[in-house]
Design a protein around this motif. Structure first.
Motif, PDB file in Angstrom:
ATOM      1  N   VAL A   1     -34.870 -68.182   6.451  1.00 36.00           N
ATOM      2  CA  VAL A   1     -33.569 -68.666   6.712  1.00 36.00           C
ATOM      3  C   VAL A   1     -32.725 -67.262   6.480  1.00 36.00           C
ATOM      4  CG1 VAL A   1     -31.593 -70.018   5.806  1.00 36.00           C
ATOM      5  CG2 VAL A   1     -33.712 -70.886   5.940  1.00 36.00           C
ATOM      6  N   ALA A   2     -32.000 -66.825   7.303  1.00 39.53           N
ATOM      7  CA  ALA A   2     -31.129 -65.856   7.124  1.00 39.53           C
ATOM      8  C   ALA A   2     -30.069 -65.908   6.195  1.00 39.53           C
ATOM      9  CB  ALA A   2     -30.630 -65.222   8.555  1.00 39.53           C
ATOM     10  N   GLU A   3     -30.007 -64.927   5.367  1.00 36.29           N
ATOM     11  CA  GLU A   3     -28.871 -64.994   4.255  1.00 36.29           C
ATOM     12  C   GLU A   3     -27.501 -64.532   5.029  1.00 36.29           C
ATOM     13  OE1 GLU A   3     -29.855 -62.437   1.149  1.00 36.29           O
ATOM     14  OE2 GLU A   3     -31.121 -63.683   0.094  1.00 36.29           O
ATOM     15  N   VAL A   4     -26.560 -65.335   4.364  1.00 40.27           N
ATOM     16  CA  VAL A   4     -25.150 -65.102   4.925  1.00 40.27           C
ATOM     17  C   VAL A   4     -24.700 -63.906   4.085  1.00 40.27           C
ATOM     18  CG1 VAL A   4     -22.740 -66.053   5.416  1.00 40.27           C
ATOM     19  CG2 VAL A   4     -24.790 -67.364   5.489  1.00 40.27           C
ATOM     20  N   ASP A   5     -24.006 -62.840   4.729  1.00 38.17           N
ATOM     21  CA  ASP A   5     -23.664 -61.564   4.057  1.00 38.17           C
ATOM     22  C   ASP A   5     -21.986 -61.622   3.605  1.00 38.17           C
ATOM     23  OD1 ASP A   5     -26.182 -60.375   4.113  1.00 38.17           O
ATOM     24  OD2 ASP A   5     -25.901 -59.697   5.936  1.00 38.17           O
ATOM     25  N   SER A   6     -21.369 -61.571   4.600  1.00 41.48           N
ATOM     26  CA  SER A   6     -19.793 -61.516   4.454  1.00 41.48           C
ATOM     27  C   SER A   6     -19.150 -62.955   4.246  1.00 41.48           C
ATOM     28  CB  SER A   6     -19.264 -60.752   5.554  1.00 41.48           C
ATOM     29  OG  SER A   6     -19.301 -61.337   6.628  1.00 41.48           O
ATOM     30  N   ILE A   7     -17.974 -62.687   3.725  1.00 42.31           N
ATOM     31  CA  ILE A   7     -17.149 -64.258   3.979  1.00 42.31           C
ATOM     32  C   ILE A   7     -16.898 -64.550   5.204  1.00 42.31           C
ATOM     33  CG2 ILE A   7     -14.784 -65.213   3.216  1.00 42.31           C
ATOM     34  CD1 ILE A   7     -16.764 -64.742   1.022  1.00 42.31           C
ATOM     35  N   GLN A   8     -16.567 -63.516   6.172  1.00 43.69           N
ATOM     36  CA  GLN A   8     -16.448 -63.971   7.556  1.00 43.69           C
ATOM     37  C   GLN A   8     -17.596 -64.615   8.190  1.00 43.69           C
ATOM     38  OE1 GLN A   8     -15.944 -61.022   6.083  1.00 43.69           O
ATOM     39  NE2 GLN A   8     -13.584 -60.773   6.078  1.00 43.69           N
TER      40      GLN A   8
END
Length: 493
Positions: free
Chosen positions: A161-168
């Motif tokens: 599961v790819a991690e979510v990086d930025s708030i955007q």
């Protein structure tokens, strides 16, 4: 109070029975495939099942199918046993399966796999919906599938599961999986005629409704997601507190840093609260309002219960059933919902630690909710049920609020002005009909002169003496008449 709410809910709460013979023309519960769909709804979501079934008319059936289609799509995304070579094309083309009679998918291992294994029932019922409903559901399914595929494509064998990086990126992901649901629901509300057509165009507010709920779930489910290898908290938040991966968030030795990260997650979710409140003020249908408001108040209550609560790092934390029922019973209008938001915002603010890096930002976020509620529904105004079934409002006489004093003064001035205008209008009407003759300036001046002269001269002594003598004479005459009557008719006795 929660126990009393449970009793009241069990005894007095009116619920829609979708299996009732009078409801079958809109619920189609008597059709085997639709009955199956309601069973899928009960199986996949106990929380949404009740509120969906209480929607008016054909909305209960329509949104049941909308939910099941998106649940099937979400099941494909969540299933880590489906390779990307199969998953990605299926996500991007899932909207086309809505128009393929008999299509099913048997290779899922997820707990909600039944909605894929028996998708033929969902597809058939979808095909019987009105074209305007079908258009909304298909459009949202297409957009959501494409967005899910974009994020799923970032996964690797080492990191399924790819991690979510930025708030955007976090906002975009939540938009795909929940914000689009809000947009779709608004479109269905408008298409049903239960809500005004412009509701379908409220994309920003609809998106915020979805994001508030989704971010609450993501925040609450941190332990479960980490254990199962999923990671939805954005790295932009947890990375600044010294963590190298999401797995470290549930490490007991790093509890303090994890709580600071969780605090910022709540802060991020709270920025959608006032948009959600704005959206609910636009709704007019009671059952639609209940459908939207109940999950919203559950979200704000869940945020408060899980805020700075280390138990979310060890397992699932939920609000009590009695509290849930009490919130359901209170969530009947925008004013009460705003006060619920304000109540839980105050509780969140009271739990902010003095060492919290987000202390100031959290205070501002909570105060925005307080300000919104006070601006739209001032606390110095009381609302009560009217005699004709409506509602009436009045200023709380015991309030010391400066606005109440000013408002009372302005209201009195308005009443005096209205009374004067009414009197002037009445006098003008009498003059127009000749009942009161218009005097010339000379006549007015003469009358004034005579009254002024009388004031200066005072009341003449002879006039006063004459009035007194006249009154005495009248009394003597009346007395004489009484004596004559008595002697005339009662003298022999």
């Amino acid at each position: 109070m929660e126990f009393r709410a449970l009793i009241n809910f069990a005894i007095w709460r009116d619920t829609r029975d979708i299996s009732d013979a009078n409801e079958l023309s809109t619920t189609f519960y008597d059709r085997p495939s639709m009955k199956k769909c309601y069973e899928y709804l009960d199986f996949t979501s106990r929380s949404f099942s009740r509120v969906i079934k209480e929607l008016e008319g054909d909305l209960a059936r329509t949104i049941t199918l909308f939910y099941l289609v998106l649940r099937a799509l979400d099941t494909v995304e969540d299933d880590m046993t489906i390779p990307n070579s199969v998953k990605l094309p299926l996500l991007r083309s899932f909207h086309e399966k809505l128009y393929e009679p008999g299509w099913t998918f048997q290779d899922s291992q997820e707990k909600d796999k039944i909605v894929l294994q028996e998708f033929n029932n969902i597809q058939y019922e979808f095909s019987t919906l009105k074209p305007e409903y079908q258009a909304v559901i298909a459009d949202i399914t297409k957009k959501m599938g494409a967005g899910m595929a974009d994020f799923a494509a970032l996964a690797t064998p080492e990191q399924p599961v790819a991690e979510v990086d930025s708030i955007q990126d976090y906002d975009l992901y939540c938009h795909y999986v929940a914000g689009l649901v809000g947009e779709g629901l608004s479109g269905l509300f408008a298409a049903s005629g239960k809500e005004r057509s412009f509701i379908a165009d409220q994309l920003t507010l609809s998106n915020s409704m979805g994001l508030l709920l989704q971010k609450t779930n993501i925040f609450r489910d941190i332990h479960e997601d980490v254990i199962e290898g999923r990671g939805f908290w954005p790295k932009a938040i947890w990375g600044k507190y010294g963590f190298n991966s999401m797995k470290e968030l549930i490490d007991p030795s790093k509890k303090e840093q994890a709580l600071w990260a969780s605090s910022e997650m709540v802060l991020d979710a709270l920025r959608h609260a006032t948009d959600a409140l704005d959206y609910m003020t636009l709704l007019r249908c009671q059952s639609v309002f209940n459908f939207v408001a109940i999950p919203a108040v559950m979200a704000i209550a869940t945020l408060e219960r899980t805020f700075m609560n280390e138990k979310i790092l060890q397992g699932n934390v939920k609000i009590r059933k009695g509290e849930t029922v009490r919130l359901i019973l209170r969530s009947t209008n925008p004013r009460d919902v705003a006060y619920i938001f304000r109540e839980y915002a105050r509780k969140i603010h009271a739990k902010v630690h003095k060492d919290d890096p987000n202390l100031l930002k959290l205070s501002i976020a909570c105060s925005k909710i307080e300000q919104w509620a006070e601006h739209h529904y001032p606390s110095f105004i009381t609302v009560s049920a009217g005699s004709s079934g409506g509602a009436s409002s009045a200023i709380d006489p015991s309030s010391n609020d400066a606005r109440a004093i000013l408002f009372t003064s302005l209201a009195k001035e308005a009443q005096d002005r209205a009374r004067k205008e009414k009197t002037d209008k009445f006098m003008a009407d009498l003059k127009a009909r000749g009942v009161i003759k218009e005097r010339s300036p000379e006549e007015e001046a003469e009358i004034k002169r005579k009254y002024d002269a009388m004031d200066k001269e005072g009341v003449p002594v002879l006039m006063i003496f004459g009035v007194i003598v006249g009154v005495l004479a009248l009394m003597a005459a009346l007395g004489g008449i009484v004596i004559w009557v008595v002697l005339k008719y009662f003298g022999d006795e």
